[in-house]
Scaffold this motif. Sequence first.
Motif, PDB file in Angstrom:
ATOM      1  N   PRO A  43       0.811  -1.238   0.010  1.00  0.00           N
ATOM      2  CA  PRO A  43      -0.044  -0.066  -0.261  1.00  0.00           C
ATOM      3  C   PRO A  43       0.968   1.221  -0.183  1.00  0.00           C
ATOM      4  N   GLU A  44       0.464   2.231  -0.788  1.00  0.00           N
ATOM      5  CA  GLU A  44       1.240   3.705  -0.572  1.00  0.00           C
ATOM      6  C   GLU A  44       1.062   3.873   0.720  1.00  0.00           C
ATOM      7  N   GLU A  45       2.061   5.066   0.908  1.00  0.00           N
ATOM      8  CA  GLU A  45       2.145   5.711   2.268  1.00  0.00           C
ATOM      9  C   GLU A  45       2.278   5.111   3.478  1.00  0.00           C
ATOM     10  N   LEU A  46       3.000   3.901   3.527  1.00  0.00           N
ATOM     11  CA  LEU A  46       3.369   3.117   4.506  1.00  0.00           C
ATOM     12  C   LEU A  46       4.635   3.878   5.322  1.00  0.00           C
ATOM     13  N   GLY A  47       4.484   3.703   6.605  1.00  0.00           N
ATOM     14  CA  GLY A  47       5.508   4.570   7.437  1.00  0.00           C
ATOM     15  C   GLY A  47       7.000   4.074   7.249  1.00  0.00           C
ATOM     16  N   ARG A  48       7.832   4.953   7.487  1.00  0.00           N
ATOM     17  CA  ARG A  48       9.176   4.772   7.298  1.00  0.00           C
ATOM     18  C   ARG A  48       9.406   3.368   8.205  1.00  0.00           C
ATOM     19  N   GLY A  49      10.352   2.497   7.601  1.00  0.00           N
ATOM     20  CA  GLY A  49      10.774   1.265   8.496  1.00  0.00           C
ATOM     21  C   GLY A  49       9.656  -0.011   8.312  1.00  0.00           C
ATOM     22  N   SER A  50       8.653   0.289   7.559  1.00  0.00           N
ATOM     23  CA  SER A  50       7.606  -0.716   7.379  1.00  0.00           C
ATOM     24  C   SER A  50       8.253  -1.840   6.576  1.00  0.00           C
ATOM     25  N   LEU A  51       7.750  -3.095   6.759  1.00  0.00           N
ATOM     26  CA  LEU A  51       8.368  -4.205   6.013  1.00  0.00           C
ATOM     27  C   LEU A  51       7.699  -4.247   4.333  1.00  0.00           C
ATOM     28  N   VAL A  52       8.472  -4.382   3.659  1.00  0.00           N
ATOM     29  CA  VAL A  52       8.076  -4.392   2.220  1.00  0.00           C
ATOM     30  C   VAL A  52       8.159  -5.859   2.117  1.00  0.00           C
ATOM     31  N   GLY A  53       9.101  -6.696   2.156  1.00  0.00           N
ATOM     32  CA  GLY A  53       9.244  -8.023   2.256  1.00  0.00           C
ATOM     33  C   GLY A  53      10.579  -8.797   2.557  1.00  0.00           C
ATOM     34  N   PRO A  54      10.560 -10.138   2.828  1.00  0.00           N
ATOM     35  CA  PRO A  54      11.806 -10.873   3.405  1.00  0.00           C
ATOM     36  C   PRO A  54      12.626 -11.155   2.338  1.00  0.00           C
ATOM     37  N   LEU A  55      13.619 -10.043   1.719  1.00  0.00           N
ATOM     38  CA  LEU A  55      14.406 -10.059   0.606  1.00  0.00           C
ATOM     39  C   LEU A  55      15.262 -11.288   0.736  1.00  0.00           C
ATOM     40  N   ALA A  56      16.220 -11.474   1.926  1.00  0.00           N
ATOM     41  CA  ALA A  56      16.999 -12.411   1.623  1.00  0.00           C
ATOM     42  C   ALA A  56      16.429 -14.051   1.497  1.00  0.00           C
ATOM     43  N   ARG A  57      15.325 -14.071   2.322  1.00  0.00           N
ATOM     44  CA  ARG A  57      14.538 -15.250   2.210  1.00  0.00           C
ATOM     45  C   ARG A  57      13.912 -15.749   0.858  1.00  0.00           C
ATOM     46  N   ASP A  58      13.445 -14.646   0.187  1.00  0.00           N
ATOM     47  CA  ASP A  58      12.791 -14.821  -0.997  1.00  0.00           C
ATOM     48  C   ASP A  58      13.823 -14.917  -2.154  1.00  0.00           C
ATOM     49  N   LEU A  59      15.186 -14.562  -1.966  1.00  0.00           N
ATOM     50  CA  LEU A  59      16.174 -14.800  -2.798  1.00  0.00           C
ATOM     51  C   LEU A  59      16.887 -16.182  -2.690  1.00  0.00           C
ATOM     52  N   GLY A  60      16.480 -16.847  -1.291  1.00  0.00           N
ATOM     53  CA  GLY A  60      16.971 -18.282  -0.939  1.00  0.00           C
ATOM     54  C   GLY A  60      18.455 -17.844  -0.145  1.00  0.00           C
ATOM     55  N   LEU A  61      18.585 -16.855   0.222  1.00  0.00           N
ATOM     56  CA  LEU A  61      20.089 -16.364   1.018  1.00  0.00           C
ATOM     57  C   LEU A  61      19.767 -16.361   2.145  1.00  0.00           C
TER      58      LEU A  61
ATOM     59  N   ASP B  14       4.414   8.140  -2.333  1.00  0.00           N
ATOM     60  CA  ASP B  14       2.946   8.750  -2.955  1.00  0.00           C
ATOM     61  C   ASP B  14       2.959   8.258  -4.369  1.00  0.00           C
ATOM     62  N   ARG B  15       1.942   7.390  -4.626  1.00  0.00           N
ATOM     63  CA  ARG B  15       1.592   7.106  -6.062  1.00  0.00           C
ATOM     64  C   ARG B  15       1.518   8.023  -7.070  1.00  0.00           C
ATOM     65  N   GLU B  16       0.658   9.228  -6.695  1.00  0.00           N
ATOM     66  CA  GLU B  16       0.401  10.171  -7.569  1.00  0.00           C
ATOM     67  C   GLU B  16       1.800  11.112  -7.735  1.00  0.00           C
ATOM     68  N   GLY B  17       2.588  11.206  -6.878  1.00  0.00           N
ATOM     69  CA  GLY B  17       3.923  12.133  -7.047  1.00  0.00           C
ATOM     70  C   GLY B  17       4.752  11.260  -7.905  1.00  0.00           C
ATOM     71  N   ILE B  18       4.557   9.840  -7.919  1.00  0.00           N
ATOM     72  CA  ILE B  18       5.724   9.091  -8.733  1.00  0.00           C
ATOM     73  C   ILE B  18       5.350   8.951 -10.112  1.00  0.00           C
ATOM     74  N   CYS B  19       3.863   8.463 -10.058  1.00  0.00           N
ATOM     75  CA  CYS B  19       3.382   7.965 -11.463  1.00  0.00           C
ATOM     76  C   CYS B  19       2.338   8.938 -12.137  1.00  0.00           C
ATOM     77  N   GLY B  20       1.773   9.809 -11.355  1.00  0.00           N
ATOM     78  CA  GLY B  20       0.676  10.557 -11.791  1.00  0.00           C
ATOM     79  C   GLY B  20      -0.619   9.874 -12.031  1.00  0.00           C
ATOM     80  N   ALA B  21      -1.061   9.905 -13.125  1.00  0.00           N
ATOM     81  CA  ALA B  21      -2.420   9.238 -13.583  1.00  0.00           C
ATOM     82  C   ALA B  21      -2.061   7.894 -14.114  1.00  0.00           C
ATOM     83  N   VAL B  22      -0.870   7.604 -14.537  1.00  0.00           N
ATOM     84  CA  VAL B  22      -0.671   6.220 -15.160  1.00  0.00           C
ATOM     85  C   VAL B  22      -0.967   5.112 -14.147  1.00  0.00           C
TER      86      VAL B  22
END
Length: 101
Positions: free
Chosen positions: A34-52, A89-97
């Motif tokens: 979701p957009e506007e997540l707070g700083r430090g919010s988890l996006v994903g377990p990158l190491a695990r998803d890469l198998g590392l 901010d989705r609108e700030g990054i992509c506008g109407a796209v």
Amino acid sequence: AAQGRAAAGRVALLAVLLPVCCRSAPERIRYAIPEELGRGSLVGPLARDLGLSPADLPARKLRIVSDDEKQYFALGEDNANLRVNERIDREGICGAVSPCV
């Protein structure tokens, strides 16, 4: 209309890591957040998803780069999880796209 607003409220993140960072071929990992997540919010377990292990990421010189002047994502202190570094901010990054990738 409600479905369009729901889609507009999400930002898709595509991580493409070069072979230097991974075992053989480039890895593609997608996270939808979701957009506007707070700083430090988890996006994903990158190491695990890469198998590392978390110790493998710095050894493989993983870098997170952005075409924008803002660095929206960062590797957490644990070297395992991708986290939000700047408000998105989705609108700030992509506008109407849509979809916003």
